[in-house]
Design a protein around this motif. Structure first.
Motif, PDB file in Angstrom:
ATOM      1  N   PHE A   1      50.889  29.671  35.589  1.00  0.00           N
ATOM      2  CA  PHE A   1      50.302  30.968  35.243  1.00  0.00           C
ATOM      3  C   PHE A   1      51.333  32.072  35.031  1.00  0.00           C
ATOM      4  O   PHE A   1      51.021  33.084  34.418  1.00  0.00           O
ATOM      5  CB  PHE A   1      49.339  31.423  36.350  1.00  0.00           C
ATOM      6  CG  PHE A   1      47.962  30.856  36.236  1.00  0.00           C
ATOM      7  CD1 PHE A   1      47.025  31.467  35.412  1.00  0.00           C
ATOM      8  CD2 PHE A   1      47.586  29.719  36.916  1.00  0.00           C
ATOM      9  CE1 PHE A   1      45.748  30.960  35.284  1.00  0.00           C
ATOM     10  CE2 PHE A   1      46.313  29.194  36.798  1.00  0.00           C
ATOM     11  CZ  PHE A   1      45.396  29.814  35.986  1.00  0.00           C
ATOM     12  N   ASP A   2      52.508  31.889  35.575  1.00  0.00           N
ATOM     13  CA  ASP A   2      53.476  32.987  35.648  1.00  0.00           C
ATOM     14  C   ASP A   2      53.682  33.684  34.299  1.00  0.00           C
ATOM     15  O   ASP A   2      54.138  33.061  33.340  1.00  0.00           O
ATOM     16  CB  ASP A   2      54.811  32.432  36.158  1.00  0.00           C
ATOM     17  CG  ASP A   2      55.590  33.496  36.914  1.00  0.00           C
ATOM     18  OD1 ASP A   2      54.988  34.182  37.742  1.00  0.00           O
ATOM     19  OD2 ASP A   2      56.793  33.624  36.648  1.00  0.00           O
ATOM     20  N   SER A   3      53.324  34.960  34.208  1.00  0.00           N
ATOM     21  CA  SER A   3      53.455  35.788  32.997  1.00  0.00           C
ATOM     22  C   SER A   3      52.660  35.233  31.812  1.00  0.00           C
ATOM     23  O   SER A   3      52.930  35.592  30.666  1.00  0.00           O
ATOM     24  CB  SER A   3      54.932  35.942  32.586  1.00  0.00           C
ATOM     25  OG  SER A   3      55.640  36.576  33.614  1.00  0.00           O
ATOM     26  N   ARG A   4      51.702  34.364  32.070  1.00  0.00           N
ATOM     27  CA  ARG A   4      50.892  33.815  30.968  1.00  0.00           C
ATOM     28  C   ARG A   4      49.673  34.728  30.756  1.00  0.00           C
ATOM     29  O   ARG A   4      48.904  34.965  31.693  1.00  0.00           O
ATOM     30  CB  ARG A   4      50.439  32.392  31.308  1.00  0.00           C
ATOM     31  CG  ARG A   4      49.917  31.622  30.068  1.00  0.00           C
ATOM     32  CD  ARG A   4      49.479  30.198  30.456  1.00  0.00           C
ATOM     33  NE  ARG A   4      50.542  29.406  31.050  1.00  0.00           N
ATOM     34  CZ  ARG A   4      51.523  28.815  30.372  1.00  0.00           C
ATOM     35  NH1 ARG A   4      51.551  28.885  29.063  1.00  0.00           N
ATOM     36  NH2 ARG A   4      52.454  28.119  30.996  1.00  0.00           N
ATOM     37  N   PRO A   5      49.474  35.218  29.548  1.00  0.00           N
ATOM     38  CA  PRO A   5      48.303  36.065  29.306  1.00  0.00           C
ATOM     39  C   PRO A   5      46.994  35.264  29.434  1.00  0.00           C
ATOM     40  O   PRO A   5      46.889  34.164  28.890  1.00  0.00           O
ATOM     41  CB  PRO A   5      48.505  36.540  27.857  1.00  0.00           C
ATOM     42  CG  PRO A   5      49.971  36.371  27.599  1.00  0.00           C
ATOM     43  CD  PRO A   5      50.368  35.154  28.384  1.00  0.00           C
ATOM     44  N   CYS A   6      46.054  35.822  30.155  1.00  0.00           N
ATOM     45  CA  CYS A   6      44.775  35.131  30.385  1.00  0.00           C
ATOM     46  C   CYS A   6      43.624  36.102  30.172  1.00  0.00           C
ATOM     47  O   CYS A   6      43.680  37.244  30.630  1.00  0.00           O
ATOM     48  CB  CYS A   6      44.700  34.613  31.822  1.00  0.00           C
ATOM     49  SG  CYS A   6      45.895  33.327  32.218  1.00  0.00           S
ATOM     50  N   SER A   7      42.583  35.622  29.493  1.00  0.00           N
ATOM     51  CA  SER A   7      41.369  36.428  29.366  1.00  0.00           C
ATOM     52  C   SER A   7      40.205  35.642  29.963  1.00  0.00           C
ATOM     53  O   SER A   7      40.279  34.415  30.103  1.00  0.00           O
ATOM     54  CB  SER A   7      41.098  36.797  27.897  1.00  0.00           C
ATOM     55  OG  SER A   7      40.595  35.693  27.192  1.00  0.00           O
ATOM     56  N   PHE A   8      39.142  36.369  30.283  1.00  0.00           N
ATOM     57  CA  PHE A   8      38.056  35.760  31.055  1.00  0.00           C
ATOM     58  C   PHE A   8      36.689  36.141  30.484  1.00  0.00           C
ATOM     59  O   PHE A   8      36.421  37.328  30.262  1.00  0.00           O
ATOM     60  CB  PHE A   8      38.126  36.225  32.516  1.00  0.00           C
ATOM     61  CG  PHE A   8      39.472  35.973  33.143  1.00  0.00           C
ATOM     62  CD1 PHE A   8      39.757  34.772  33.752  1.00  0.00           C
ATOM     63  CD2 PHE A   8      40.467  36.950  33.070  1.00  0.00           C
ATOM     64  CE1 PHE A   8      41.008  34.533  34.302  1.00  0.00           C
ATOM     65  CE2 PHE A   8      41.714  36.720  33.619  1.00  0.00           C
ATOM     66  CZ  PHE A   8      41.994  35.510  34.234  1.00  0.00           C
TER      67      PHE A   8
END
Ligand SMILES: Cc1cc2nc3c(=O)[nH]c(=O)nc-3n(C[C@H](O)[C@H](O)[C@H](O)COP(=O)(O)O)c2cc1C
Length: 182
Positions: free
Chosen positions: A101-108
């Motif tokens: 996950f580190d610095s990975r852009p995630c949307s929900f």
């Protein structure tokens, strides 16, 4: 840019899968976007083995690598028992630390049968992604009353406004990733 859409359940007949496919098609409409749909129903029994953590099988590694290839991840998060599905946590637990996950852009995007529209599920899952230092896209989308929201023949959301919000969500998330990269 590579966007991975994650269908957060393995349930047969899950509406999250229909929503994940529609979300993927919205990303596909945008320029220079390559997409992959990673469905929790692809996780086989090998994910349950006690050695899966330290000695992942080639099948596990192949699925994890598809996730790691993402410039951004759009999670479709169904609400199960006031939270997100256990299979999604199992998958997260198989991701390498810290690069999962580190610095990975995630949307929900939350989806629930009930009136709380998947808010609890998304917020619980955001705690995990945030703890693992993901870059969290702040504009979330919540959809409640799930069993009345889909046109099953067309395989998509029936409400035009929701379709538009899904489209805006995809566009906004890509702009967010570009801004982070620059
Ligand atoms: C095991 C399980 C638990 C569920 N718990 C909830 C819940 O706590 N609140 C809710 O609003 N809907 C709940 N639902 C209904 C789902 O939110 C609903 O099916 C929705 O469409 C998203 O899940 P799906 O992708 O599996 O269809 C539950 C469904 C399952 C299968």
């Amino acid at each position: 840019m590579k966007i991975v859409v994650v269908c957060g359940t393995n349930r047969d007949g899950a509406l999250s899968r229909m929503l994940a496919k529609q979300a993927q098609s919205e990303f596909d409409k945008l320029d220079d976007i390559d997409t992959d749909l990673l469905d929790m129903n692809e996780l086989g029994a090998e994910f349950l083995g006690p050695k899966a953590y330290k000695e992942p099988t080639p099948e596990i590694t192949a699925i994890v690598d598809r996730f790691l290839a993402a410039d951004g991840v759009c999670f479709i998060v169904p609400e199960y028992n006031g939270s997100y599905p256990g299979i999604l946590k199992l998958f997260v637990d198989m991701l390498p630390f810290p690069e999962g996950f580190d610095s990975r852009p995630c949307s929900f995007i939350g989806l629930a049968a009930g009136q709380f529209q998947g808010l609890r599920a998304v917020e619980h899952f955001q705690q995990v992604a945030g703890y693992r230092n993901a870059h969290i896209y702040p504009r979330r989308l919540f959809i409640g009353n799930s069993f009345k929201q889909f046109d099953f023949e067309k395989g998509k959301l029936s409400d035009d406004e929701l379709c538009q919000r899904l489209s805006q969500n995809a566009n906004g998330f890509v702009q967010y990733i570009k801004a982070l990269k620059s």
